[in-house]
Design a protein around this motif. Structure first.
Motif, PDB file in Angstrom:
ATOM      1  N   GLY A 305       0.895  -1.192   0.040  1.00  0.00           N
ATOM      2  CA  GLY A 305      -0.009   0.026   0.109  1.00  0.00           C
ATOM      3  C   GLY A 305       0.913   1.207   0.104  1.00  0.00           C
ATOM      4  O   GLY A 305       0.415   2.293  -0.786  1.00  0.00           O
ATOM      5  N   LEU A 306       1.922   1.427   0.744  1.00  0.00           N
ATOM      6  CA  LEU A 306       2.813   2.358   0.605  1.00  0.00           C
ATOM      7  C   LEU A 306       3.461   2.520  -0.428  1.00  0.00           C
ATOM      8  O   LEU A 306       3.669   3.770  -1.083  1.00  0.00           O
ATOM      9  N   HIS A 307       3.852   1.719  -0.959  1.00  0.00           N
ATOM     10  CA  HIS A 307       4.366   1.635  -2.457  1.00  0.00           C
ATOM     11  C   HIS A 307       3.572   2.185  -3.438  1.00  0.00           C
ATOM     12  O   HIS A 307       3.902   3.153  -4.132  1.00  0.00           O
ATOM     13  N   ALA A 308       2.171   1.694  -3.505  1.00  0.00           N
ATOM     14  CA  ALA A 308       1.380   2.178  -4.282  1.00  0.00           C
ATOM     15  C   ALA A 308       1.244   3.678  -4.186  1.00  0.00           C
ATOM     16  O   ALA A 308       1.166   4.468  -5.181  1.00  0.00           O
ATOM     17  N   THR A 315      -4.026   6.856  -4.477  1.00  0.00           N
ATOM     18  CA  THR A 315      -4.337   7.895  -3.221  1.00  0.00           C
ATOM     19  C   THR A 315      -4.333   7.077  -1.948  1.00  0.00           C
ATOM     20  O   THR A 315      -4.596   5.902  -1.898  1.00  0.00           O
ATOM     21  N   LEU A 316      -4.217   7.766  -1.135  1.00  0.00           N
ATOM     22  CA  LEU A 316      -4.401   7.221   0.186  1.00  0.00           C
ATOM     23  C   LEU A 316      -5.762   6.493   0.421  1.00  0.00           C
ATOM     24  O   LEU A 316      -5.984   5.392   0.976  1.00  0.00           O
ATOM     25  N   ASP A 317      -6.858   7.227   0.095  1.00  0.00           N
ATOM     26  CA  ASP A 317      -8.179   6.703   0.009  1.00  0.00           C
ATOM     27  C   ASP A 317      -8.329   5.147  -0.550  1.00  0.00           C
ATOM     28  O   ASP A 317      -8.839   4.269   0.002  1.00  0.00           O
ATOM     29  N   GLN A 318      -7.634   5.409  -1.816  1.00  0.00           N
ATOM     30  CA  GLN A 318      -7.817   4.078  -2.676  1.00  0.00           C
ATOM     31  C   GLN A 318      -7.260   2.962  -1.908  1.00  0.00           C
ATOM     32  O   GLN A 318      -7.619   1.815  -1.787  1.00  0.00           O
ATOM     33  N   VAL A 319      -5.928   3.465  -1.111  1.00  0.00           N
ATOM     34  CA  VAL A 319      -5.023   2.338  -0.793  1.00  0.00           C
ATOM     35  C   VAL A 319      -5.956   1.919   0.777  1.00  0.00           C
ATOM     36  O   VAL A 319      -6.075   0.695   0.952  1.00  0.00           O
ATOM     37  N   ILE A 320      -6.397   2.791   1.479  1.00  0.00           N
ATOM     38  CA  ILE A 320      -6.964   2.568   2.698  1.00  0.00           C
ATOM     39  C   ILE A 320      -8.163   1.590   2.185  1.00  0.00           C
ATOM     40  O   ILE A 320      -8.582   0.631   3.066  1.00  0.00           O
ATOM     41  N   GLY A 321      -8.963   1.902   1.183  1.00  0.00           N
ATOM     42  CA  GLY A 321     -10.183   1.121   1.044  1.00  0.00           C
ATOM     43  C   GLY A 321      -9.666  -0.121   0.688  1.00  0.00           C
ATOM     44  O   GLY A 321     -10.242  -1.414   0.908  1.00  0.00           O
ATOM     45  N   ALA A 322      -8.823  -0.497  -0.287  1.00  0.00           N
ATOM     46  CA  ALA A 322      -8.154  -1.840  -0.413  1.00  0.00           C
ATOM     47  C   ALA A 322      -7.784  -2.685   0.594  1.00  0.00           C
ATOM     48  O   ALA A 322      -8.297  -3.757   1.021  1.00  0.00           O
ATOM     49  N   LEU A 323      -7.018  -1.948   1.609  1.00  0.00           N
ATOM     50  CA  LEU A 323      -6.707  -2.659   2.943  1.00  0.00           C
ATOM     51  C   LEU A 323      -7.902  -3.185   3.843  1.00  0.00           C
ATOM     52  O   LEU A 323      -8.096  -3.990   4.344  1.00  0.00           O
ATOM     53  N   MET A 324      -8.626  -2.065   3.919  1.00  0.00           N
ATOM     54  CA  MET A 324     -10.067  -2.391   4.778  1.00  0.00           C
ATOM     55  C   MET A 324     -10.730  -3.433   4.306  1.00  0.00           C
ATOM     56  O   MET A 324     -11.684  -4.165   4.896  1.00  0.00           O
ATOM     57  N   ASN A 325     -10.753  -3.637   2.962  1.00  0.00           N
ATOM     58  CA  ASN A 325     -11.886  -4.404   2.257  1.00  0.00           C
ATOM     59  C   ASN A 325     -11.275  -5.746   1.954  1.00  0.00           C
ATOM     60  O   ASN A 325     -11.922  -6.763   1.356  1.00  0.00           O
ATOM     61  N   ALA A 326      -9.967  -6.095   2.155  1.00  0.00           N
ATOM     62  CA  ALA A 326      -9.150  -7.160   1.684  1.00  0.00           C
ATOM     63  C   ALA A 326      -9.838  -8.394   2.672  1.00  0.00           C
ATOM     64  O   ALA A 326     -10.562  -8.263   3.471  1.00  0.00           O
ATOM     65  N   GLU A 327      -9.751  -9.634   2.244  1.00  0.00           N
ATOM     66  CA  GLU A 327     -10.314 -10.832   2.723  1.00  0.00           C
ATOM     67  C   GLU A 327      -9.929 -10.842   4.141  1.00  0.00           C
ATOM     68  O   GLU A 327      -8.740 -10.625   4.479  1.00  0.00           O
TER      69      GLU A 327
END
Ligand SMILES: NC(=O)C1=CN([C@@H]2O[C@H](COP(=O)(O)OP(=O)(O)OC[C@H]3O[C@@H](n4cnc5c(N)ncnc54)[C@H](OP(=O)(O)O)[C@@H]3O)[C@@H](O)[C@H]2O)C=CC1
Ligand SMILES: O=C(CO)COP(=O)(O)O
Length: 340
Positions: A305-308, A315-327
């Motif tokens: 996520g940090l690399h992305a 964006t930070l929002d995109q990465v946070i969204g992906a982290l919180m929605n991961a399986e």
């Protein structure tokens, strides 16, 4: 032995200066090597290193010098407190003087092209030296200001550990020993990346739950990675693992945290590093770690996520969204199922 010979500290930055001072306060004669003659002269005259540790009085037992060969010839025990990017360049040319020395790296970085840790580079440069590392929750300014602090010396060489403990132990600084050099050193290098993330989260005003989640999941992630490389997960429960992770992810005194904070304020990586003006090892570790994790197939969502954000324009929002929605995942990976 260490009380008869001077002790060398290589590197005129904040940590080299803090360690040199500690040693001198313990009665050691310290040869403090730095590359900049003006800085050495200023320290000699004013007993202060204003660029890196402003306001800290440098003990009279610290002798600043710029002659590296002279420092190495005079000392058996050598602390190496250079940035990771400078280690080979500084020590390779004097490798002939390192045979039989006790070399203790305090450097928390990873070499990009080889994925070597700094003590492994020391082994490469000086195969006949005795090698150890010093790592732990040791913010330089707090060490220099005599905040009660603990650290870890790690080496397969017991006698080296004992000599380092004897040299550094004091009223405010306690040194624990470990035989797991690889684990201790890897912990120090990995936590810098998570400190950048923690700084970013702080800049965005994230709460205490978030901070705790970040630190705990960072520990899970770095331990998973380390185990894949053959390290002992238990080492990550010690000062050089979770201890250093907590301090660096919680304190605005950490330079890695400061870089993250600047990123969270909207600065580019280049601007954040320029504003800092000191070493933040985690900046170089992000790319190295991301590609090693991919090569080894280790799940490291925080690093990815940090690399992305930093290198892939997310964006930070995109990465946070992906982290919180991961399986959903399990909480702790390495719970022993026998022996209790
Ligand atoms: N600061 C801390 O709280 C702690 C730091 N560490 C680790 O210690 C290592 C050193 O960090 P730190 O002291 O904080 O760094 P600083 O940014 O405070 O200082 C860097 C020092 O390295 C010198 N330097 C840079 N490049 C070279 C080179 N090519 N040859 C010789 N000297 C060079 C700089 O000299 P110049 O001024 O001339 O550029 C400066 O004296 C890092 O790996 C860090 O992670 C470990 C524990 C705590
Ligand atoms: O390693 C450190 C504290 O243990 C220092 O962290 P920073 O390099 O982020 O300042």
């Amino acid at each position: 032995m260490t009380d008869q010979h001077p002790i060398a500290v290589l590197g005129g930055g904040s940590f080299g200066t803090a360690i040199a001072n500690l040693l001198a306060e313990n009665g050691q004669h310290v040869l403090h090597w730095m590359r900049d003659p003006q800085q050495a002269e200023a320290i000699r005259q004013n007993r202060e290193n204003p660029r890196y540790l402003k306001g800290i009085k440098i003990h009279s037992g610290v002798e600043p010098l710029t002659d590296l060969a002279a420092a190495l010839k005079a000392c058996d025990l050598v602390f190496v407190a250079l940035p990771s990017s400078a280690l080979r360049q500084v020590l390779q040319p004097v490798s002939g003087l390192l045979s039989g020395k006790l070399l203790v790296s305090t450097i928390k970085g990873i070499e990009a092209k080889s994925f070597l840790l700094m003590s492994q580079i020391l082994e490469d440069i000086a195969p006949d030296a005795r090698i150890g590392v010093l790592s732990g929750p040791n913010l330089a300014r707090e060490v220099a200001e005599h905040a009660l602090t603990a650290s870890v010396v790690a080496s397969e060489d017991d006698d080296l550990c004992q000599q380092v403990q004897a040299a550094l132990h004091g009223r405010t600084f306690r040194v624990y020993a470990s035989a797991d050099r690889f684990g201790v050193e890897l912990g120090g290098a990995l936590k810098n990346v998570y400190a950048i993330i923690a700084g970013m989260a702080a800049a965005m005003g994230m709460g205490e739950n978030t901070k705790s989640m970040l630190i705990t999941r960072a520990l899970a992630e770095m331990t998973r990675f380390a185990v894949k490389l053959g390290a002992n997960p238990m080492t990550f429960l010690g000062l050089a693992g979770v201890g250093d992770l907590i301090v660096t992810c919680s304190s605005a005194k950490s330079r890695n945290y400061q870089v993250g904070f600047a990123l969270g304020e909207g600065l580019s990586l280049k601007e954040a590093v320029e504003r800092l003006g000191e070493v933040a090892e985690g900046v170089n570790t992000i790319k190295v770690l991301k590609s090693k994790a991919e090569e080894l197939d280790v799940y490291m969502p925080l690093v990815a996520g940090l690399h992305a954000i930093v290198f892939e324009g997310r964006t930070l929002d995109q990465v946070i969204g992906a982290l919180m929605n991961a399986e959903p995942k399990t909480d702790v990976d390495f719970i022993p199922t026998t022996g209790f």
